[in-house]
Enzyme design. Sequence first.
Site, PDB file in Angstrom:
ATOM      1  N   ASP A  28      -9.202  14.944   0.271  1.00 37.81           N
ATOM      2  CA  ASP A  28      -7.696  14.088  -0.428  1.00 37.81           C
ATOM      3  C   ASP A  28      -7.804  12.579   0.215  1.00 37.81           C
ATOM      4  O   ASP A  28      -8.774  12.218   0.388  1.00 37.81           O
ATOM      5  CB  ASP A  28      -5.995  14.403  -0.327  1.00 37.81           C
ATOM      6  CG  ASP A  28      -5.502  13.280  -1.313  1.00 37.81           C
ATOM      7  OD1 ASP A  28      -5.244  12.865  -1.588  1.00 37.81           O
ATOM      8  OD2 ASP A  28      -3.912  13.669  -0.615  1.00 37.81           O
ATOM      9  N   ASP A  29      -7.359  12.834   2.021  1.00 36.73           N
ATOM     10  CA  ASP A  29      -7.302  11.723   2.837  1.00 36.73           C
ATOM     11  C   ASP A  29      -8.185  12.686   4.013  1.00 36.73           C
ATOM     12  O   ASP A  29      -7.077  12.228   5.571  1.00 36.73           O
ATOM     13  CB  ASP A  29      -6.222  10.569   3.143  1.00 36.73           C
ATOM     14  CG  ASP A  29      -5.636  10.220   1.694  1.00 36.73           C
ATOM     15  OD1 ASP A  29      -6.204   8.891   1.353  1.00 36.73           O
ATOM     16  OD2 ASP A  29      -4.991  10.505   0.781  1.00 36.73           O
ATOM     17  N   HIS A  76     -11.867  14.660  -5.316  1.00 38.94           N
ATOM     18  CA  HIS A  76     -10.114  14.151  -4.748  1.00 38.94           C
ATOM     19  C   HIS A  76     -10.567  13.477  -3.301  1.00 38.94           C
ATOM     20  O   HIS A  76     -10.409  14.346  -3.004  1.00 38.94           O
ATOM     21  CB  HIS A  76      -9.543  14.959  -5.019  1.00 38.94           C
ATOM     22  CG  HIS A  76      -7.419  13.994  -4.820  1.00 38.94           C
ATOM     23  ND1 HIS A  76      -6.799  15.303  -5.378  1.00 38.94           N
ATOM     24  CD2 HIS A  76      -7.494  12.930  -4.622  1.00 38.94           C
ATOM     25  CE1 HIS A  76      -5.761  14.324  -5.522  1.00 38.94           C
ATOM     26  NE2 HIS A  76      -6.284  13.335  -4.491  1.00 38.94           N
ATOM     27  N   HIS A 106      -3.331  11.515 -11.014  1.00 38.21           N
ATOM     28  CA  HIS A 106      -2.401  12.126  -9.348  1.00 38.21           C
ATOM     29  C   HIS A 106      -0.755  12.337 -10.435  1.00 38.21           C
ATOM     30  O   HIS A 106      -0.621  11.773 -10.872  1.00 38.21           O
ATOM     31  CB  HIS A 106      -1.682  11.521  -8.693  1.00 38.21           C
ATOM     32  CG  HIS A 106      -3.135  11.081  -7.512  1.00 38.21           C
ATOM     33  ND1 HIS A 106      -4.387  10.537  -7.452  1.00 38.21           N
ATOM     34  CD2 HIS A 106      -2.829  11.450  -5.791  1.00 38.21           C
ATOM     35  CE1 HIS A 106      -4.964  10.508  -6.331  1.00 38.21           C
ATOM     36  NE2 HIS A 106      -4.076  11.187  -5.761  1.00 38.21           N
ATOM     37  N   GLU A 127       2.220  15.743  -7.832  1.00 38.55           N
ATOM     38  CA  GLU A 127       2.192  16.425  -6.336  1.00 38.55           C
ATOM     39  C   GLU A 127       3.498  16.212  -5.583  1.00 38.55           C
ATOM     40  O   GLU A 127       4.375  17.262  -5.199  1.00 38.55           O
ATOM     41  CB  GLU A 127       1.130  15.110  -5.620  1.00 38.55           C
ATOM     42  CG  GLU A 127       1.212  15.297  -3.901  1.00 38.55           C
ATOM     43  CD  GLU A 127       0.701  13.465  -3.181  1.00 38.55           C
ATOM     44  OE1 GLU A 127       0.253  12.917  -4.091  1.00 38.55           O
ATOM     45  OE2 GLU A 127       0.007  13.828  -2.206  1.00 38.55           O
ATOM     46  N   HIS A 133     -10.326  10.185  -1.494  1.00 40.08           N
ATOM     47  CA  HIS A 133      -9.481   9.040  -1.388  1.00 40.08           C
ATOM     48  C   HIS A 133     -10.599   7.901  -0.025  1.00 40.08           C
ATOM     49  O   HIS A 133     -10.361   8.193   0.681  1.00 40.08           O
ATOM     50  CB  HIS A 133      -8.446   8.169  -0.781  1.00 40.08           C
ATOM     51  CG  HIS A 133      -7.708   8.417  -1.890  1.00 40.08           C
ATOM     52  ND1 HIS A 133      -7.049   8.538  -2.861  1.00 40.08           N
ATOM     53  CD2 HIS A 133      -6.618  10.169  -2.473  1.00 40.08           C
ATOM     54  CE1 HIS A 133      -6.275   9.055  -3.886  1.00 40.08           C
ATOM     55  NE2 HIS A 133      -6.495  10.572  -3.475  1.00 40.08           N
TER      56      HIS A 133
HETATM   57  N1  ADE Z   1      -3.559   7.391  -2.024  1.00 37.81           N
HETATM   58  C1  ADE Z   1      -4.342   8.426  -1.577  1.00 37.81           C
HETATM   59  N2  ADE Z   1      -4.181   9.367  -1.134  1.00 37.81           N
HETATM   60  C2  ADE Z   1      -2.491   9.624  -2.113  1.00 37.81           C
HETATM   61  C3  ADE Z   1      -1.755  10.566  -2.217  1.00 37.81           C
HETATM   62  N3  ADE Z   1      -2.196  12.071  -2.156  1.00 37.81           N
HETATM   63  N4  ADE Z   1      -1.222  10.520  -3.930  1.00 37.81           N
HETATM   64  C4  ADE Z   1      -1.327   9.502  -4.078  1.00 37.81           C
HETATM   65  N5  ADE Z   1      -1.966   7.809  -4.216  1.00 37.81           N
HETATM   66  C5  ADE Z   1      -2.682   8.329  -2.744  1.00 37.81           C
HETATM   67 ZN    ZN Z   2      -5.078  11.704  -3.453  1.00 40.49          ZN
END
Ligand code: ADE
Ligand code: ZN
Length: 334
Positions: A277-278, A16, A196, A199, A18
């Site tokens: 994630d990011d 996971h 996703h 969340e 991005h």
């Molecule tokens: N795009 C990038 N990170 C995300 C996240 N945590 N949830 C939904 N979309 C995303």
């Molecule tokens: Zn994500």
Amino acid sequence: MDLDHFVRSLPKAELHLHIEGTLEPEMMFELARRNGVALPWDSVAATRAAYAFSDLQSFLDLYYAGAAVLIHEQDFFELALAYFERAHADGVVHAELFFDPQTHTTRGVAFATVLDGLERACDEAQARWGISSRLILCFLRHLSEDEGLSTLAQALPHLARIHGVGLDSSEKGHPPSKFARLFARCRELGLHVVAHAGEEGPPAYIVEALDILGVERIDHGVRAAEDPALLERLAREQVALTVCPLSNVKLCVYPTLAQHTLGQLLDAGLKVTINSDDPAYFGGYVAQNYIDTAQALGLTRAQLKRIARNSLEASFVPEGLRAPWLERLDAMPA
Ligand code: ADE
Ligand code: ZN
């Protein structure tokens, strides 16, 4: 062996991630200068200072603004290569990268430009560090299903290079059922499917992702903890959850890491994985997510090994690739 060394030595898959979320402010500014793109911040420090989010949308607004500096094939290549270098240092042996083509094609960047740059970085990472990887195209759920279908049409000539599809962006008000036809078409094409769900959205979105989209993994899924029947189902079906603990705290899903439900999900027998994630926005790459979560929740080394094993088992690779990683993992002290 200290915890940091132990975590980085665990062979693991990141499932996971991005790729646009690995854009560090330093690279953002360098690409903005190179490509003549104006940013809403005037320095790297001011950009980092703006990373105080109240929810998913407050992050996404900033994330899409930052992604505007990515224009050329070389930009996507450099972005992904920088990620792979960090992932390698974290003990990642396999990464499944999400990319958001609609974030780029709506700005006039060609689909092939994005894919060519990412694919070249995947090849380079394999050659330099022996990391294997796959690319997963994510549809933006705040856009319409028809826009997703036209993105799929653009992807068709490149399907040999795309392993699966996902669903990301603003969750609330955009249930998985909105994309039923799109995901049915992707499944017919033989693509792996993930989404996703749970969340910020309710546990019912996790059920929709499974029953309507037919997903093989749930990205996040942490709100399953609110629904005992769903927890029981996820454990029984061994559906992998790609949990991102630092992200959940940064986006205020949980007030602190100590209040994260990851331990509860593990205890309920779910196939939990840990991911970043990011990471450029949320304060840590995958190893940091393992370490901080272990410290906050008191996870044992056996549990960390279990989580790394889950990530390898839940990855979309053939058994022949997976077996040697599992052997290496099993040889690690508990
Ligand atoms: N795009 C990038 N990170 C995300 C996240 N945590 N949830 C939904 N979309 C995303
Ligand atoms: Zn994500």
